[in-house]
Design a protein around this motif. Sequence first.
Motif, mmCIF file in Angstrom:
data_model
loop_
_atom_site.group_PDB
_atom_site.id
_atom_site.type_symbol
_atom_site.label_atom_id
_atom_site.label_comp_id
_atom_site.label_asym_id
_atom_site.label_seq_id
_atom_site.Cartn_x
_atom_site.Cartn_y
_atom_site.Cartn_z
ATOM 1 N N TYR A 1 -45.523 51.732 7.333
ATOM 2 C CA TYR A 1 -44.297 52.210 6.686
ATOM 3 C C TYR A 1 -44.490 52.356 5.175
ATOM 4 O O TYR A 1 -45.014 51.450 4.522
ATOM 5 C CB TYR A 1 -43.138 51.239 6.939
ATOM 6 C CG TYR A 1 -42.582 51.324 8.330
ATOM 7 C CD1 TYR A 1 -41.554 52.209 8.643
ATOM 8 C CD2 TYR A 1 -43.089 50.521 9.348
ATOM 9 C CE1 TYR A 1 -41.048 52.296 9.928
ATOM 10 C CE2 TYR A 1 -42.594 50.607 10.641
ATOM 11 C CZ TYR A 1 -41.575 51.495 10.919
ATOM 12 O OH TYR A 1 -41.077 51.582 12.204
ATOM 13 N N VAL B 1 -34.663 54.164 5.261
ATOM 14 C CA VAL B 1 -34.004 52.976 5.808
ATOM 15 C C VAL B 1 -33.738 52.062 4.620
ATOM 16 O O VAL B 1 -34.661 51.619 3.939
ATOM 17 C CB VAL B 1 -34.882 52.266 6.858
ATOM 18 C CG1 VAL B 1 -34.225 50.958 7.301
ATOM 19 C CG2 VAL B 1 -35.103 53.169 8.054
ATOM 20 N N ALA C 1 -35.528 51.416 11.976
ATOM 21 C CA ALA C 1 -36.312 52.610 11.644
ATOM 22 C C ALA C 1 -36.663 53.418 12.883
ATOM 23 O O ALA C 1 -36.772 54.655 12.821
ATOM 24 C CB ALA C 1 -37.578 52.214 10.904
#
Length: 282
Positions: free
Chosen positions: A68, A99, A279
């Motif tokens: 991420y 997010v 996510a």
Amino acid sequence: MSHRRPVRLAALGAAGLALAAGLATTASANPGHHTGSAAKPTVVLVHGAWSDSSSWSGVVKRLQADGYPVTAPANPLRGLHSDAAYLADFLKTIHGPVVLVAHSYGGAVVTNAATGNPNVKALVYIAAFAPDKGESVAALNAKFPGSHLTDDPNAPVPTALNAVPFTRPDGSTGTDLYLKPDKYQDVFVGKAFGRATVAELAATQRPATTEALGEPSGAPAWKTIPSWYLVARDDHAIPAAAERFMAARAHARTTEIAAPHAVQLTNPGTVAHLVERAAETR
């Protein structure tokens, strides 16, 4: 001198162009912050009062290991409206889905900053405030019993806090609120760390102003953006009952854990897992 000055100006101009080119290269090389090319959404982590961005370190490591893009900007902690405006501007520099994750007072900031931003696909509250319009952090914290921030509800300043006056650049005055070192373990981190670590965390905390905790919130983003919530059952800063109330009101997908207020420090794996669930949800 008259012949050398243009050379120096030209050199400065060339240096400026080189710096600008370098910044542009760096920006284009940062997929999490400036481009939507990453397959995963960018996770933005927002800290609250009495900590800083380093409080997310354990969460950052886990999310980055799973691929991420992550960023943890500094929350100014100067006032709810100005903090939210600062974060809203920061979010505009991120292309692609986001997010948005927040702890404690940071929850009030993201609640305001995400409103109207179509890139924010999920809100994740980690033992955080999720105010409705017109509510303040201070009022929400007093709504349910259980907080250890004060043992005298009539005291002008919560008894676990030190009030430190300061002068702003425009000459006006304000008040910063620090968590007292001898209250830091009980209120913030619980028994997860030893005395030396607790003392270090207390010494490096960042304060919030009275305005930050007292300003009424605006239109809440959680009314239009899917939300997740992690309730810390052993929280002595925000009562767990208040967290459950805010989570239910926001229709958040809620998880509970036996942890203190600073759950992102004590249980980073649990926090990272919840963020990834948010996510991955479509």
